[in-house]
Scaffold this motif. Structure first.
Motif, mmCIF file in Angstrom:
data_model
loop_
_atom_site.group_PDB
_atom_site.id
_atom_site.type_symbol
_atom_site.label_atom_id
_atom_site.label_comp_id
_atom_site.label_asym_id
_atom_site.label_seq_id
_atom_site.Cartn_x
_atom_site.Cartn_y
_atom_site.Cartn_z
ATOM 1 N N ALA A 10 0.814 -1.219 0.000
ATOM 2 C CA ALA A 10 0.000 0.000 0.000
ATOM 3 C C ALA A 10 0.844 1.265 0.000
ATOM 4 O O ALA A 10 0.395 2.322 -0.477
ATOM 5 C CB ALA A 10 -0.937 -0.005 1.205
ATOM 6 N N THR A 11 2.064 1.193 0.521
ATOM 7 C CA THR A 11 2.912 2.389 0.585
ATOM 8 C C THR A 11 4.011 2.370 -0.469
ATOM 9 O O THR A 11 4.881 3.246 -0.462
ATOM 10 C CB THR A 11 3.550 2.506 1.975
ATOM 11 N N LYS A 12 3.970 1.404 -1.360
ATOM 12 C CA LYS A 12 5.028 1.277 -2.356
ATOM 13 C C LYS A 12 4.646 1.976 -3.658
ATOM 14 O O LYS A 12 3.471 2.264 -3.917
ATOM 15 C CB LYS A 12 5.343 -0.202 -2.604
ATOM 16 N N ALA A 13 5.648 2.234 -4.474
ATOM 17 C CA ALA A 13 5.439 2.943 -5.732
ATOM 18 C C ALA A 13 5.299 1.951 -6.882
ATOM 19 O O ALA A 13 5.849 0.840 -6.828
ATOM 20 C CB ALA A 13 6.616 3.879 -6.006
ATOM 21 N N TRP A 54 -6.493 1.278 -14.055
ATOM 22 C CA TRP A 54 -6.834 2.498 -14.792
ATOM 23 C C TRP A 54 -7.299 3.621 -13.865
ATOM 24 O O TRP A 54 -7.093 4.800 -14.157
ATOM 25 C CB TRP A 54 -7.921 2.192 -15.821
ATOM 26 N N ASP A 55 -7.894 3.238 -12.708
ATOM 27 C CA ASP A 55 -8.403 4.233 -11.766
ATOM 28 C C ASP A 55 -7.465 4.421 -10.579
ATOM 29 O O ASP A 55 -7.882 4.871 -9.511
ATOM 30 C CB ASP A 55 -9.806 3.865 -11.302
ATOM 31 N N ASP A 56 -6.191 4.075 -10.756
ATOM 32 C CA ASP A 56 -5.114 4.398 -9.818
ATOM 33 C C ASP A 56 -5.084 3.548 -8.547
ATOM 34 O O ASP A 56 -4.410 3.918 -7.577
ATOM 35 C CB ASP A 56 -5.114 5.883 -9.441
ATOM 36 N N ARG A 57 -5.738 2.409 -8.525
ATOM 37 C CA ARG A 57 -5.597 1.508 -7.386
ATOM 38 C C ARG A 57 -4.268 0.772 -7.472
ATOM 39 O O ARG A 57 -3.913 0.243 -8.520
ATOM 40 C CB ARG A 57 -6.741 0.487 -7.350
ATOM 41 N N LEU A 58 -3.533 0.726 -6.370
ATOM 42 C CA LEU A 58 -2.301 -0.054 -6.321
ATOM 43 C C LEU A 58 -2.642 -1.532 -6.238
ATOM 44 O O LEU A 58 -3.487 -1.938 -5.430
ATOM 45 C CB LEU A 58 -1.449 0.346 -5.118
ATOM 46 N N VAL A 59 -1.993 -2.343 -7.066
ATOM 47 C CA VAL A 59 -2.275 -3.773 -7.116
ATOM 48 C C VAL A 59 -0.971 -4.548 -7.341
ATOM 49 O O VAL A 59 -0.032 -4.028 -7.953
ATOM 50 C CB VAL A 59 -3.270 -4.115 -8.250
ATOM 51 N N PRO A 60 -0.905 -5.803 -6.866
ATOM 52 C CA PRO A 60 0.247 -6.652 -7.191
ATOM 53 C C PRO A 60 0.034 -7.331 -8.535
ATOM 54 O O PRO A 60 -1.053 -7.815 -8.835
ATOM 55 C CB PRO A 60 0.254 -7.671 -6.047
ATOM 56 N N GLY A 75 -14.608 -8.843 -16.416
ATOM 57 C CA GLY A 75 -13.619 -7.795 -16.257
ATOM 58 C C GLY A 75 -14.226 -6.412 -16.184
ATOM 59 O O GLY A 75 -13.827 -5.581 -15.356
ATOM 60 N N TYR A 76 -15.224 -6.142 -17.023
ATOM 61 C CA TYR A 76 -15.832 -4.812 -17.035
ATOM 62 C C TYR A 76 -16.743 -4.607 -15.827
ATOM 63 O O TYR A 76 -16.895 -3.489 -15.338
ATOM 64 C CB TYR A 76 -16.596 -4.599 -18.338
ATOM 65 N N ASN A 77 -17.349 -5.692 -15.348
ATOM 66 C CA ASN A 77 -18.138 -5.592 -14.131
ATOM 67 C C ASN A 77 -17.268 -5.164 -12.957
ATOM 68 O O ASN A 77 -17.656 -4.342 -12.122
ATOM 69 C CB ASN A 77 -18.806 -6.934 -13.847
ATOM 70 N N SER A 78 -16.039 -5.690 -12.895
ATOM 71 C CA SER A 78 -15.118 -5.343 -11.813
ATOM 72 C C SER A 78 -14.483 -3.973 -12.017
ATOM 73 O O SER A 78 -14.398 -3.171 -11.083
ATOM 74 C CB SER A 78 -14.030 -6.409 -11.703
ATOM 75 N N ALA A 79 -14.034 -3.703 -13.240
ATOM 76 C CA ALA A 79 -13.284 -2.466 -13.487
ATOM 77 C C ALA A 79 -14.171 -1.234 -13.511
ATOM 78 O O ALA A 79 -13.786 -0.167 -13.008
ATOM 79 C CB ALA A 79 -12.527 -2.585 -14.809
ATOM 80 N N TYR A 80 -15.367 -1.351 -14.085
ATOM 81 C CA TYR A 80 -16.234 -0.190 -14.297
ATOM 82 C C TYR A 80 -17.591 -0.330 -13.614
ATOM 83 O O TYR A 80 -18.461 0.537 -13.801
ATOM 84 C CB TYR A 80 -16.474 0.015 -15.798
#
Length: 410
Positions: A57-60, A88-94, A265-270
């Protein structure tokens, strides 16, 4: 029971998005790329490496969470990596993938080539890096499992001194819901594994970046070209080769496995509601989160349908519109390679995209390969693609193509 799908769904290799979806008027016959009588090929299995119980969560974006050495071609080293990226909406993810680099010291920073793979499915077990030996030239698992891993021309690229990176994309391998054909998410996943390569000292990776994508990855490559200047300005993006990319322009529902991966995928992303899907259709959407694209096909054989009624809802149409390539200018030059007999990502998609990209000021050229299909075009186009990459690194100017060019002209 005979499973009936559109004629354009003749599947080879890293099946594209159902870019067949763009062509709802085609006739129907039994799907030849997915053979219902073929012996099933099991999906890859997740290993402990793909667990993501790490604090990111604190990593770049581009920071490496973990690495694992894997087999590599002679004279090279390779690693599985888990790294931080953004949706696409700036969530940090592995996100997971592989990095392959020539061994030894380099007198100058090495250029990075980012490979963006074609469709394998929407489940974690569909990640190409899960293969026992993912750092090799592109290979299809079997005729009955049109799923690929590896990188086209990998040994050629390493011999040229490139560091090759290959993202799995968010939700394949690592946890999360794969945002299938969400162009900006895939683009960021590709840019961030390039950043990760620069953090591995043994790669000697520099800031020069080339992008190479096929099918789903061709679409992602076009978005990477648009996304890079604002998202990863530290790179000197030298150019993109998009092989048989697709477009979401004019997409309608058709009963093929990719439609369920797309809907999930679109249900989750949008947050697109799943209106229009029947109970059986929703079961296949759930299945798409657990198995590869061939598994979705096999599950679909158990049902009679219908799977969907009506047309896409307004939210789905709006999401599809967000993922039409060529609407933002790409500072980097683009080469699109397309076979004229490609039935997976039909040439009409490239023809539709080209004038829009040119109008926006892109430097873009389409090379049409007569009588080549979705997979065979790789062998035919190998000399041109490798030379095009060399020219970009040497600073030679790229050229554009007139929009009136027709498939078959070379």
């Amino acid at each position: 029971m005979t499973h009936r799908v559109p004629d354009s769904a003749h599947v080879f290799g890293a099946v594209a998005l159902a870019f067949w979806l763009c062509f709802p008027s085609v006739s129907s016959h039994a799907l030849t790329g997915f053979d219902p009588n073929a012996k099933p090929v099991p999906d890859f299995e997740l290993t402990p490496f793909y667990d993501a119980d790490l604090d990111f969560a604190t990593k770049a974006p581009g920071e490496i969470l973990k690495t694992e050495p894997i087999a590599a071609p002679a004279g090279a080293s390779a690693w599985r990596v888990m790294y931080v990226s953004r949706t696409w909406d700036d969530r940090l993810v592995p996100v997971t993938g592989i990095i392959v680099a020539p061994q030894g010291h380099s007198a100058r920073p090495r250029p990075i080539l980012c490979w963006l793979h074609g469709t394998t499915g929407g489940a974690r077990v569909a990640a190409p890096s899960l293969a026992p030996n993912p750092a090799q030239d592109l290979v299809q698992r079997s005729e009955s499992a049109p799923i690929d891993y590896g990188v086209p021309y990998l040994t050629d690229l390493l011999a040229k001194g490139y560091v090759v990176v290959a993202t799995d994309y968010y939700g394949l391998g690592g946890p999360g819901v794969h945002q299938y054909i969400v162009g900006s998410t895939a683009a960021r996943n590709g840019l961030d594994i390039a950043r990760a390569a620069r953090r591995l000292e043994d790669t000697h990776a520099g800031r020069e970046l080339l992008t190479f994508g096929w099918s789903q990855g061709g679409h992602a490559g076009l978005f990477l070209a648009e996304e890079q200047p604002a998202y990863a300005p530290e790179f000197n993006h030298k150019g993109v080769v998009a092989v048989a990319p697709g477009t979401t322009a004019g997409v309608h529902f058709m009963n093929i496995p990719h439609a369920y991966v797309l809907a999930r995928g679109y249900n989750s992303a949008y947050y697109v509601p799943l209106t229009g899907f029947t109970d059986e259709g929703r079961k296949l959407i759930d299945v798409a989160g657990n198995v590869s694209i061939t598994g979705v096909f096999r599950e679909s054989l158990k049902y009679q349908g219908p799977f969907f009624v009506g047309d896409w809802n307004p939210a789905m149409k709006a999401a599809l519109a967000l993922n039409i390539p060529g609407n933002r200018k790409s500072p980097a030059p683009i080469l699109v390679v397309h076979g004229t007999t490609d039935e997976v990502a039909p040439p009409a998609g490239t023809k539709e995209m080209l004038p829009r990209a040119l109008k926006n000021g892109d430097t873009i050229k389409v090379s049409w390969y007569p009588n080549e299909g979705h997979r065979s075009v790789f062998a035919a186009a190998r000399p041109e693609i490798l030379a095009w990459f060399d020219d970009r690194l040497r600073g030679r100017p790229a050229t554009s193509e007139e929009p009136q060019s027709q498939a078959g002209e070379r």
